[in-house]
Design a protein around this motif. Structure first.
Motif, PDB file in Angstrom:
ATOM      1  N   ASP A 228       0.834  -1.196   0.000  1.00  0.00           N
ATOM      2  CA  ASP A 228       0.000   0.000   0.000  1.00  0.00           C
ATOM      3  C   ASP A 228       0.874   1.255   0.000  1.00  0.00           C
ATOM      4  O   ASP A 228       1.257   1.770  -1.039  1.00  0.00           O
ATOM      5  CB  ASP A 228      -0.943  -0.021   1.192  1.00  0.00           C
ATOM      6  N   MET A 229       1.235   1.735   1.192  1.00  0.00           N
ATOM      7  CA  MET A 229       2.072   2.934   1.292  1.00  0.00           C
ATOM      8  C   MET A 229       3.420   2.641   1.952  1.00  0.00           C
ATOM      9  O   MET A 229       4.187   3.554   2.227  1.00  0.00           O
ATOM     10  CB  MET A 229       1.337   4.013   2.095  1.00  0.00           C
ATOM     11  N   GLY A 230       3.706   1.381   2.173  1.00  0.00           N
ATOM     12  CA  GLY A 230       4.930   1.014   2.844  1.00  0.00           C
ATOM     13  C   GLY A 230       6.037   0.625   1.879  1.00  0.00           C
ATOM     14  O   GLY A 230       6.090   1.073   0.727  1.00  0.00           O
ATOM     15  N   THR A 231       6.922  -0.266   2.363  1.00  0.00           N
ATOM     16  CA  THR A 231       8.050  -0.744   1.571  1.00  0.00           C
ATOM     17  C   THR A 231       8.061  -2.267   1.583  1.00  0.00           C
ATOM     18  O   THR A 231       8.079  -2.876   2.662  1.00  0.00           O
ATOM     19  CB  THR A 231       9.387  -0.222   2.137  1.00  0.00           C
ATOM     20  N   LEU A 232       8.050  -2.863   0.406  1.00  0.00           N
ATOM     21  CA  LEU A 232       8.066  -4.317   0.287  1.00  0.00           C
ATOM     22  C   LEU A 232       9.279  -4.713  -0.555  1.00  0.00           C
ATOM     23  O   LEU A 232       9.431  -4.250  -1.685  1.00  0.00           O
ATOM     24  CB  LEU A 232       6.770  -4.824  -0.356  1.00  0.00           C
ATOM     25  N   THR A 233      10.118  -5.582   0.002  1.00  0.00           N
ATOM     26  CA  THR A 233      11.316  -6.033  -0.688  1.00  0.00           C
ATOM     27  C   THR A 233      11.363  -7.550  -0.660  1.00  0.00           C
ATOM     28  O   THR A 233      11.241  -8.163   0.407  1.00  0.00           O
ATOM     29  CB  THR A 233      12.588  -5.477  -0.025  1.00  0.00           C
ATOM     30  N   ALA A 234      11.538  -8.166  -1.830  1.00  0.00           N
ATOM     31  CA  ALA A 234      11.691  -9.612  -1.938  1.00  0.00           C
ATOM     32  C   ALA A 234      13.006  -9.895  -2.652  1.00  0.00           C
ATOM     33  O   ALA A 234      13.198  -9.468  -3.797  1.00  0.00           O
ATOM     34  CB  ALA A 234      10.523 -10.237  -2.690  1.00  0.00           C
ATOM     35  N   LYS A 235      13.902 -10.617  -1.966  1.00  0.00           N
ATOM     36  CA  LYS A 235      15.218 -10.934  -2.525  1.00  0.00           C
ATOM     37  C   LYS A 235      15.353 -12.442  -2.677  1.00  0.00           C
ATOM     38  O   LYS A 235      15.004 -13.202  -1.784  1.00  0.00           O
ATOM     39  CB  LYS A 235      16.316 -10.381  -1.605  1.00  0.00           C
ATOM     40  N   ASN A 236      15.876 -12.840  -3.833  1.00  0.00           N
ATOM     41  CA  ASN A 236      16.043 -14.258  -4.137  1.00  0.00           C
ATOM     42  C   ASN A 236      14.715 -15.005  -4.016  1.00  0.00           C
ATOM     43  O   ASN A 236      14.620 -16.072  -3.405  1.00  0.00           O
ATOM     44  CB  ASN A 236      17.095 -14.901  -3.234  1.00  0.00           C
ATOM     45  N   LEU A 237      13.698 -14.438  -4.622  1.00  0.00           N
ATOM     46  CA  LEU A 237      12.368 -15.047  -4.658  1.00  0.00           C
ATOM     47  C   LEU A 237      12.306 -16.052  -5.805  1.00  0.00           C
ATOM     48  O   LEU A 237      12.616 -15.715  -6.951  1.00  0.00           O
ATOM     49  CB  LEU A 237      11.310 -13.958  -4.844  1.00  0.00           C
ATOM     50  N   THR A 238      11.892 -17.283  -5.512  1.00  0.00           N
ATOM     51  CA  THR A 238      11.802 -18.323  -6.529  1.00  0.00           C
ATOM     52  C   THR A 238      10.355 -18.771  -6.645  1.00  0.00           C
ATOM     53  O   THR A 238       9.778 -19.293  -5.679  1.00  0.00           O
ATOM     54  CB  THR A 238      12.694 -19.528  -6.163  1.00  0.00           C
ATOM     55  N   VAL A 239       9.770 -18.553  -7.837  1.00  0.00           N
ATOM     56  CA  VAL A 239       8.366 -18.882  -8.056  1.00  0.00           C
ATOM     57  C   VAL A 239       8.269 -19.797  -9.270  1.00  0.00           C
ATOM     58  O   VAL A 239       8.637 -19.420 -10.386  1.00  0.00           O
ATOM     59  CB  VAL A 239       7.514 -17.610  -8.280  1.00  0.00           C
ATOM     60  N   ALA A 240       7.754 -21.014  -9.066  1.00  0.00           N
ATOM     61  CA  ALA A 240       7.640 -21.981 -10.159  1.00  0.00           C
ATOM     62  C   ALA A 240       6.482 -21.644 -11.084  1.00  0.00           C
ATOM     63  O   ALA A 240       6.533 -21.935 -12.284  1.00  0.00           O
ATOM     64  CB  ALA A 240       7.471 -23.386  -9.591  1.00  0.00           C
ATOM     65  N   GLY A 241       5.427 -21.033 -10.548  1.00  0.00           N
ATOM     66  CA  GLY A 241       4.251 -20.696 -11.333  1.00  0.00           C
ATOM     67  C   GLY A 241       4.098 -19.204 -11.538  1.00  0.00           C
ATOM     68  O   GLY A 241       5.062 -18.500 -11.836  1.00  0.00           O
ATOM     69  N   ASP A 242       2.869 -18.728 -11.338  1.00  0.00           N
ATOM     70  CA  ASP A 242       2.555 -17.331 -11.631  1.00  0.00           C
ATOM     71  C   ASP A 242       2.820 -16.423 -10.434  1.00  0.00           C
ATOM     72  O   ASP A 242       2.745 -16.837  -9.270  1.00  0.00           O
ATOM     73  CB  ASP A 242       1.092 -17.201 -12.044  1.00  0.00           C
ATOM     74  N   THR A 243       3.093 -15.157 -10.757  1.00  0.00           N
ATOM     75  CA  THR A 243       3.357 -14.141  -9.746  1.00  0.00           C
ATOM     76  C   THR A 243       2.444 -12.939  -9.974  1.00  0.00           C
ATOM     77  O   THR A 243       2.265 -12.500 -11.115  1.00  0.00           O
ATOM     78  CB  THR A 243       4.824 -13.670  -9.800  1.00  0.00           C
ATOM     79  N   ALA A 244       1.871 -12.418  -8.891  1.00  0.00           N
ATOM     80  CA  ALA A 244       1.054 -11.206  -8.952  1.00  0.00           C
ATOM     81  C   ALA A 244       1.629 -10.179  -7.973  1.00  0.00           C
ATOM     82  O   ALA A 244       1.899 -10.499  -6.815  1.00  0.00           O
ATOM     83  CB  ALA A 244      -0.400 -11.510  -8.611  1.00  0.00           C
TER      84      ALA A 244
END
Length: 331
Positions: A228-244
């Motif tokens: 929303d209004m914050g901070t979101l960080t994803a490092k070394n994220l592994t997704v086999a399927g779909d991402t939203a």
């Protein structure tokens, strides 16, 4: 002089009416009357229905953790509301609960789950300092459900396995390390800070409000993250399927391997994705007044859009309103 007196009386009456209205609104919203009562810490305000016996002494630094008896039998799940304490959940030889403030918690067994619920002390109870709670879960046990929340304290959970995970960081600091989830993991961060490391799950859903959410070494079949209004960080994220990915007016940065299709929208914030370029992908991109960048392609200006290869097995559906959405491809 008489006119001044009338004016003062009118002002006083207006203030009285305003106070009554505010009080009525407070009661309608769940407020309650209270009174000042003597407690071990002096004269304190206590809500209606509570007395000095409900007062929680301050100074947890002077208390040793006490063992709290648990209901008989085994437990298939855990529901924990940490409240105001510094909470640690870790593997151990058996179920074991200790805390400096037993009076802050109610412990029960519900539908096979161990439920640890924080009591709500009086308004002055927020002065509780250095309360601690430690829970040990039998090492190697896979829980069916794991539900965690915290008030104004802190929560540190490590090396557990569960069928489902539900975490609400609220306004506090929560750290999860080495959690294995068989099915769904739901992560929520309001105004606090949620840090997750080495999480494996079938699906991961995350929502960050005004706080900070940091995900490191997270692996899942599908991922849905919103900021929303914050901070979101994803490092070394592994997704086999779909991402939203959804970013309103905050900042979102995602780095990793996104093997499936990507759906991303950005309002007034900044959303950046870094991932290897698929061998073949389709693009459906639209831009309002912001900027959309996908690899070497740039879409900016008002009402511009771009659609390519709609039959490709992997689709990038991207939209930006007034912010900036960038997809960078690594080699």
């Amino acid at each position: 002089m008489r006119g001044l007196t009338r004016a003062l009386l009118a002002l006083g009456a207006g203030c009285l009416i305003l106070a009554v209205l505010i009080g009525a609104i407070g009661l309608c919203l769940g407020g309650q009357f209270g009174s000042f009562q003597p407690t071990p810490d002096g004269l304190r305000y206590m809500p209606a229905g509570q007395d000095a016996n409900d007062w929680v002494l301050t100074g947890g630094e002077d208390r040793q953790e006490q063992t709290v008896p648990l209901p008989d039998g085994t437990f298939t799940g855990l529901e924990l509301d940490g409240g105001l304490a510094e909470v640690t959940v870790r593997p151990g030889e058996s179920w074991n609960l200790t805390t400096t403030h037993p009076e802050l918690y109610e412990v029960s067994r519900e539908d096979g789950r161990l439920v640890i619920d924080s009591r709500e002390p009086g308004i002055s109870g927020h002065t509780v300092r250095n309360a601690r709670l430690t829970l040990e879960v039998p090492a190697g046990l896979e829980l069916e459900t794991l539900e965690l929340s915290i008030g104004l304290g802190s929560l540190n959970v490590r090396d557990l396995a569960t069928g489902s995970l539900d975490v609400d960081a609220g306004m506090s600091g929560v750290t999860l390390t080495g959690i294995t989830v068989r099915d769904d993991a739901e992560l929520e961060c309001g105004m606090g800070e949620l840090t997750v490391e080495n999480l494996t799950a079938k699906t991961v859903t995350g929502e960050c409000g005004l706080g900070t959410m940091t995900l490191t070494d997270v692996t899942a079949d599908s991922v849905d993250l919103a900021c929303d209004m914050g901070t979101l960080t994803a490092k070394n994220l592994t997704v086999a399927g779909d991402t939203a990915l959804h970013c309103d007016s905050g900042e979102t940065q995602v780095t990793g391997t996104l093997a499936g299709s990507l759906t991303a929208d950005c309002g007034m914030g900044s959303l950046t994705v870094t991932t290897p370029e698929p061998e073949r992908y389709g693009l459906d991109g639209s831009c309002g007044m912001g900027t959309l960048t996908v690899g070497e392609r740039l879409i900016s200006g008002t009402g511009n859009s771009l659609t390519i290869d709609s039959s490709a097995p992997i689709q990038y559906r991207l939209s930006v309103d007034m912010g900036e959405l960038t997809v960078r491809f690594t080699e």
